[in-house]
Motif scaffolding. Sequence first.
Motif, short mmCIF file in Angstrom:
data_model
loop_
_atom_site.label_atom_id
_atom_site.label_comp_id
_atom_site.label_asym_id
_atom_site.label_seq_id
_atom_site.Cartn_x
_atom_site.Cartn_y
_atom_site.Cartn_z
N UNK A 187 0.82 -1.21 0.00
CA UNK A 187 0.00 0.00 0.00
C UNK A 187 0.85 1.26 0.00
N UNK A 188 1.99 1.23 0.66
CA UNK A 188 2.87 2.41 0.68
C UNK A 188 3.37 2.74 -0.73
N UNK A 189 3.88 1.73 -1.43
CA UNK A 189 4.36 1.95 -2.80
C UNK A 189 3.20 2.26 -3.75
N UNK A 190 2.04 1.64 -3.50
CA UNK A 190 0.87 1.87 -4.35
C UNK A 190 0.42 3.33 -4.27
N UNK A 191 0.34 3.87 -3.06
CA UNK A 191 -0.07 5.26 -2.89
C UNK A 191 0.95 6.21 -3.52
N UNK A 192 2.24 5.92 -3.32
CA UNK A 192 3.28 6.76 -3.92
C UNK A 192 3.19 6.74 -5.45
N UNK A 193 2.96 5.55 -6.01
CA UNK A 193 2.84 5.45 -7.47
C UNK A 193 1.62 6.17 -8.00
N UNK A 194 0.49 6.08 -7.28
CA UNK A 194 -0.73 6.75 -7.73
C UNK A 194 -0.59 8.26 -7.65
N UNK A 195 0.04 8.75 -6.59
CA UNK A 195 0.25 10.19 -6.47
C UNK A 195 1.17 10.72 -7.56
N UNK A 196 2.18 9.94 -7.95
CA UNK A 196 3.08 10.35 -9.03
C UNK A 196 2.40 10.27 -10.39
N UNK A 197 1.40 9.39 -10.52
CA UNK A 197 0.71 9.22 -11.80
C UNK A 197 -0.20 10.40 -12.13
N UNK A 198 -0.68 11.10 -11.11
CA UNK A 198 -1.58 12.25 -11.34
C UNK A 198 -0.86 13.37 -12.09
N UNK A 199 0.28 13.89 -11.60
CA UNK A 199 0.99 14.93 -12.39
C UNK A 199 1.55 14.40 -13.70
N UNK A 200 1.76 13.08 -13.79
CA UNK A 200 2.24 12.53 -15.06
C UNK A 200 1.23 12.72 -16.18
N UNK A 201 -0.04 12.85 -15.82
CA UNK A 201 -1.08 13.07 -16.82
C UNK A 201 -1.47 14.54 -16.96
N UNK A 202 -1.08 15.35 -15.99
CA UNK A 202 -1.45 16.77 -16.03
C UNK A 202 -0.36 17.64 -16.67
N UNK A 203 0.90 17.28 -16.43
CA UNK A 203 2.01 18.07 -16.97
C UNK A 203 2.40 17.55 -18.36
N UNK A 204 3.10 18.40 -19.14
CA UNK A 204 3.52 17.98 -20.49
C UNK A 204 4.51 16.81 -20.44
N UNK A 205 4.29 15.83 -21.29
CA UNK A 205 5.21 14.72 -21.42
C UNK A 205 6.33 15.05 -22.40
N UNK A 206 6.01 15.87 -23.40
CA UNK A 206 6.96 16.17 -24.47
C UNK A 206 6.87 17.65 -24.83
N UNK A 207 8.02 18.30 -24.92
CA UNK A 207 8.08 19.71 -25.34
C UNK A 207 8.80 19.78 -26.68
N UNK A 208 8.11 20.30 -27.69
CA UNK A 208 8.65 20.34 -29.05
C UNK A 208 8.83 21.79 -29.50
N UNK A 209 10.01 22.09 -30.04
CA UNK A 209 10.27 23.41 -30.60
C UNK A 209 10.67 23.25 -32.06
N UNK A 210 9.88 23.84 -32.94
CA UNK A 210 10.11 23.70 -34.38
C UNK A 210 10.00 25.06 -35.05
N UNK A 211 11.15 25.52 -35.63
CA UNK A 211 11.20 26.81 -36.32
C UNK A 211 10.68 27.95 -35.45
N UNK A 212 11.11 27.95 -34.22
CA UNK A 212 10.74 29.03 -33.31
C UNK A 212 9.41 28.82 -32.60
N UNK A 213 8.63 27.86 -33.00
CA UNK A 213 7.34 27.60 -32.38
C UNK A 213 7.49 26.46 -31.36
N UNK A 214 6.99 26.68 -30.17
CA UNK A 214 7.12 25.69 -29.11
C UNK A 214 5.74 25.17 -28.71
N UNK A 215 5.65 23.86 -28.53
CA UNK A 215 4.39 23.24 -28.11
C UNK A 215 4.69 22.17 -27.07
#
Length: 206
Positions: free
Chosen positions: A44-72
């Motif tokens: 349960x300790x590792x499960x709770x830690x993993x679940x808490x880490x999974x929430x920002x993993x879906x809210x924050x950007x996974x990939x930042x792309x910069x192409x010809x001056x444009x960033x997404x």
Amino acid sequence: MTAREAGLVACHRCELVSEKDLQRCPRCNARLRSRKPQSLQRVWAWWIAGFLAYIPANLYPMLTTRQLGRESADTIIGGVIVLIEYGSVGIALIIFVASVVVPMSKFLVIALLALSIMRPSRLSQKARIHLHEVIEFVGRWSMVDVFVVALLAALVQLGAAAEVNPGPAAICFALSVAFTMLSAQAFDPRLIWDTLPAKSKMEKQA
């Protein structure tokens, strides 16, 4: 009859069955324990830690792309949608399964197995053992999304033309995967054989 009832204990490292009076495994010298100490607490300790880490993993950007001056910046789901728009449905499906379906399934199954030890369950012991084996098998594919991000970041570095960098969600996702793997490893499947399905207990009492 279980091994414990027969006065035997199996080594958790090499699986050699020995008498319970022995302190060390005769084959690999590992400490012999009939059950992992505080298994459910660590699960349960590792499960709770993993679940808490999974929430920002879906809210924050996974990939930042910069192409010809444009960033997404794209989240996991956002990246899947972009891949579908570009016609890469197969890759989008792989990312969705590895990043959403597999982690959520692992959370649900690990919680189900832990709860089945804590309270009566209608699932048979063999069914729960099979679920644990499935979790152990799919765990090796949980890092697919992180591997894709690392691969793109290594290959697409074209200076001012194009650049791909991992976002903060990549770290959170990697931590979530590591924590859920530790949670699955902390679970002692031998505890399953110490329990009986609710139906069997009723029949035994009758």
